[in-house]
Every structure is written in structure tokens, then in C-alpha cells.
Scaffold this active site. Sequence first.
Site, PDB file in Angstrom:
ATOM      1  N   ASP A 114       0.863  -1.179   0.000  1.00  0.00           N
ATOM      2  CA  ASP A 114       0.000   0.000   0.000  1.00  0.00           C
ATOM      3  C   ASP A 114       0.902   1.232   0.000  1.00  0.00           C
ATOM      4  OD1 ASP A 114       1.086   0.309   2.539  1.00  0.00           O
ATOM      5  OD2 ASP A 114      -0.826   0.302   3.584  1.00  0.00           O
TER       6      ASP A 114
ATOM      7  N   ASP B  50       1.412   4.787   2.341  1.00  0.00           N
ATOM      8  CA  ASP B  50       1.019   5.407   3.609  1.00  0.00           C
ATOM      9  C   ASP B  50       1.423   6.875   3.635  1.00  0.00           C
ATOM     10  OD1 ASP B  50       0.459   2.716   5.149  1.00  0.00           O
ATOM     11  OD2 ASP B  50       2.456   2.483   4.264  1.00  0.00           O
TER      12      ASP B  50
ATOM     13  N   ASP C 231      -3.266   4.393   2.815  1.00  0.00           N
ATOM     14  CA  ASP C 231      -3.601   4.731   4.202  1.00  0.00           C
ATOM     15  C   ASP C 231      -3.258   6.195   4.461  1.00  0.00           C
ATOM     16  OD1 ASP C 231      -4.367   2.131   4.761  1.00  0.00           O
ATOM     17  OD2 ASP C 231      -2.434   1.562   5.636  1.00  0.00           O
TER      18      ASP C 231
HETATM   19  N1  CTP Z   1       0.757   1.508  11.530  1.00  0.00           N
HETATM   20  C1  CTP Z   1       0.226   1.982  12.699  1.00  0.00           C
HETATM   21  N2  CTP Z   1      -1.122   1.884  12.937  1.00  0.00           N
HETATM   22  C2  CTP Z   1      -1.927   1.298  12.024  1.00  0.00           C
HETATM   23  C3  CTP Z   1      -1.402   0.804  10.818  1.00  0.00           C
HETATM   24  C4  CTP Z   1      -0.036   0.928  10.604  1.00  0.00           C
HETATM   25  O1  CTP Z   1       0.949   2.516  13.537  1.00  0.00           O
HETATM   26  N3  CTP Z   1      -3.231   1.220  12.266  1.00  0.00           N
HETATM   27  C5  CTP Z   1       2.193   1.630  11.294  1.00  0.00           C
HETATM   28  C6  CTP Z   1       2.894   0.294  11.383  1.00  0.00           C
HETATM   29  O2  CTP Z   1       3.482   0.126  12.639  1.00  0.00           O
HETATM   30  C7  CTP Z   1       3.935   0.378  10.303  1.00  0.00           C
HETATM   31  C8  CTP Z   1       3.526   1.526   9.408  1.00  0.00           C
HETATM   32  O3  CTP Z   1       2.375   2.117   9.996  1.00  0.00           O
HETATM   33  O4  CTP Z   1       5.176   0.674  10.890  1.00  0.00           O
HETATM   34  C9  CTP Z   1       3.254   1.090   8.003  1.00  0.00           C
HETATM   35  O5  CTP Z   1       2.378  -0.017   8.002  1.00  0.00           O
HETATM   36  P1  CTP Z   1       2.145  -0.930   6.728  1.00  0.00           P
HETATM   37  O6  CTP Z   1       1.630  -0.131   5.601  1.00  0.00           O
HETATM   38  O7  CTP Z   1       1.286  -2.055   7.176  1.00  0.00           O
HETATM   39  O8  CTP Z   1       3.572  -1.567   6.439  1.00  0.00           O
HETATM   40  P2  CTP Z   1       4.791  -1.053   5.569  1.00  0.00           P
HETATM   41  O9  CTP Z   1       5.961  -1.077   6.455  1.00  0.00           O
HETATM   42  O10 CTP Z   1       4.473   0.227   4.888  1.00  0.00           O
HETATM   43  O11 CTP Z   1       4.991  -2.219   4.509  1.00  0.00           O
HETATM   44  P3  CTP Z   1       4.244  -2.394   3.093  1.00  0.00           P
HETATM   45  O12 CTP Z   1       5.227  -1.964   2.065  1.00  0.00           O
HETATM   46  O13 CTP Z   1       3.931  -3.847   3.008  1.00  0.00           O
HETATM   47  O14 CTP Z   1       3.014  -1.554   3.096  1.00  0.00           O
HETATM   48 MN    MN Z   2       2.666   0.468   3.798  1.00  0.00          MN
HETATM   49 MN    MN Z   3      -0.402   0.829   5.567  1.00  0.00          MN
END
Ligand code: CTP
Ligand code: MN
Ligand code: MN
Length: 371
Positions: free
Chosen positions: A205, A207, A295
Site C-alpha cells: 500500500d 502510507d 492509508d
Molecule cells: N501503523 C500503525 N497503525 C496502524 C497501521 C499501521 O501505527 N493502524 C504503522 C505500522 O506500525 C507500520 C507503518 O504504519 O510501521 C506502516 O504499516 P504498513 O503499511 O502495514 O507496512 P509497511 O511497512 O508500509 O509495509 P508495506 O510496504 O507492506 O506496506
Molecule cells: Mn505500507
Molecule cells: Mn499501511
Amino acid sequence: PEPSTPTPVATVSQYACQRRTTTENKNKIFTDAFEVLVENYEFNEVEGPCVAIRRAASVLKSLPFEVQHMGAAEDLPCLGDHTKAVMEEILQCGHSFEVEKILSDERFRTLKLFTSVFGVGPKTAEKWYRKGLRSFSDVLAEPSIHLNRMQQSGFLHYGDISRAVSKAEARALGNVIDEVAHAITPDAILALTGGFRRGKEFGHDVDFIVTTPELGREKSLLSHIMDRLKKQGILLYSDYQTSTFDITKLPSHRFEAMDHFAKCFLILRLEESQVEGGLNTAEGDSRGWRAVRVDLVSPPMDRYAFALLGWTGSRQFERDLRRFARLERRMLLDNHALYDKTKKEFLAATTEKDIFAHLGLEYIEPWQRNA
Ligand code: CTP
Ligand code: MN
Ligand code: MN
Ligand code: MN
């Protein structure tokens, strides 16, 4: 002759927040195997061994060399008997028998398939498995199953959102969000977080933190952004969580993993024309667009540094930051604040560097947090 003093070997810390871990993983053959073990423990809700394997994998990811014999792993922290046995097997036969067994296990394979759908967690996957369902067509044909809105979108956009998001696509989405946020308020602040801030080439995703310097104004920002995305016809799915953050309630609040800021989990439509070098879609896909998971989180500006640190990850890096704060400093860290239990006071921060300094840690750059 006098025995020469041995050259001191830099010791590896047991805490990920005291290691520098780039995206370059020299021990992927081990960490891929460990990931399977971790997933299997998660499906079976086995806590302790799961934590142990996660920590071991994280240590191996931080090494500047490939472990080629067990002697090289002798002085490393967090490697227990189990992890060492798995590593030895991989070194000797190229694979681990335990991992191969899990990968061919019907329950594991089914739970892995079901949880790959957006909105389907281990609990739901298990429920479906117990009903005897084994494939998506089984699930979709089962009359007793009612899919919620999130799961419906998950199935609808399955092909797109199970496909990795590229850096160019992340950048394009940044431009889209930036434009929308600035149309609402010219002083909008946008920051890329998550894996892409850590320098990853691909993610599941994208963020972002999006906020405004005016305290309190951030509370309504996300709903305005979603309205505009909807009007543009690019909002394919949205799950909005209103802010439940109340600064006066700190520290009565338990320090927790999930934060209280306004946030939304979206699926957006990204146009081919917006992405430099084109979309990361399948060969022969000529729709000219794809769906992407995005996100957004909107902390008040005085919480910005904590939110940025918390949302940059990796998850293991965050876990170890909190564990280090608690065990080594008697401090509590979460996405909102840092609390010193000895002094009984909150420690203010406007940058991530301030937080590392309060914790007495060397600053670790975002691209060194791929623990
Ligand atoms: N996070 C958070 N609260 C949430 C969702 C996510 O604090 N409700 C934080 C997680 O701890 C993470 C960061 O946001 O460190 C990013 O989360 P995520 O998108 O799930 O993982 P990524 O590290 O970005 O990996 P990916 O490339 O798979 O998206
Ligand atoms: Mn992510
Ligand atoms: Mn995320
Ligand atoms: Mn709470």
C-alpha cells in the site's frame, strides 16, 4: 611475548533500534523461511516462539554479510536453538524440512489464501476453513457467508491490490493527495511514510501523514479529502476512523500499538497517465488504470514527530523502539507521546531526532529502519 589484546568486534544489539537495517537483505534464504514460521505461529496464536523468530529474522536482516556457516552466527543475539537448527538445515540441504511441511499443509495454505483478501483476518479465515471452504469460489458460493463491505471490495479488487505498488505509483498517488489536500487548505502538510519512506521499491500500500499546522483543524481534514476524491470518481473504497485522541487523557491511556488519530484506509483508482513509466499491471492489461490501497493518518501538528516515527515502521523496528524505551529507559513510547516514568513527565519532540535523543539512541535514518 605479551598476548596481544584481541581486536574488539562490533557487537550486534538485541534491539532493532540500535541496528542499521537497509532494504538490502543478505540473508534472505533464512529470513524467508523464518517468515513462514512466523505466519504459521500467528495462525496458531503461538505467542512466545513467534516473537523469538521475528527477532532472529530481524538480526539476520541487519547483517552486512551473508551467513555461510554457523560459526559466523555464534555471537549474534536473539538466535535460539530452534532458529539455529533451521539455519543449519538450510545451510546443509538448501531448505528446511519444517518450513516445507508448513508450506504444503492444507490449513496453512488455505488460511494464507483467505487472509490475502483485504478485510479478511486470521479469525475469519479460520471460520471459513472450519466450514470446509478451501478456495475463493467455495467462499463466494457459500450461502451462509455474508461478506462485509471491506471484504466485498477485497474480492472485487483482488487482482490489483494483491499486486505490488511501485515507487512511481506511490509518487503519483502523493501528487494526487497533495493537490486535493492543498485545495482544502493551502497550508496542508503531506509526508510519505511506511515502507516507501524506508526506501522500499515496492509496497502493499502507500502510507501518508496529512495534516495542517492549525491545531484542531486536522480533525476534519480527512473527511474533506475523501469527499473530493469521491467527486473526482477515484474513491473505490473508504473506511474512515474518526479521531479519538484526547491529550488530557494521557498518560491515563495505556500506551498501545493502535493510535487514536483520525485515519482512513482507502482503495483509490490510479490512472496510467499519472504514473511516470506506466502502471505496474499484468502484461496485456489494457484498462489504463489500477486500484491501489492507500492509508492516510492525520495527527495534530504537536504530535507530528511521534506519528511520523510510528508510521514509518518497520513494525519490528517500532516494537523494539518501545521495548527499548520500556526496559532500558523506563519510558513509554507510542504514536502519540513519550513518557518518562522516573521523572513522571512527557518529553516533547518536534522531530524524530528529538525522540531518539530523549531515548539516548543514535539517530537511525528511515532507510536504516527496515528491521
Ligand atoms: N501503523 C500503525 N497503525 C496502524 C497501521 C499501521 O501505527 N493502524 C504503522 C505500522 O506500525 C507500520 C507503518 O504504519 O510501521 C506502516 O504499516 P504498513 O503499511 O502495514 O507496512 P509497511 O511497512 O508500509 O509495509 P508495506 O510496504 O507492506 O506496506
Ligand atoms: Mn505500507
Ligand atoms: Mn499501511
Ligand atoms: Mn485507547
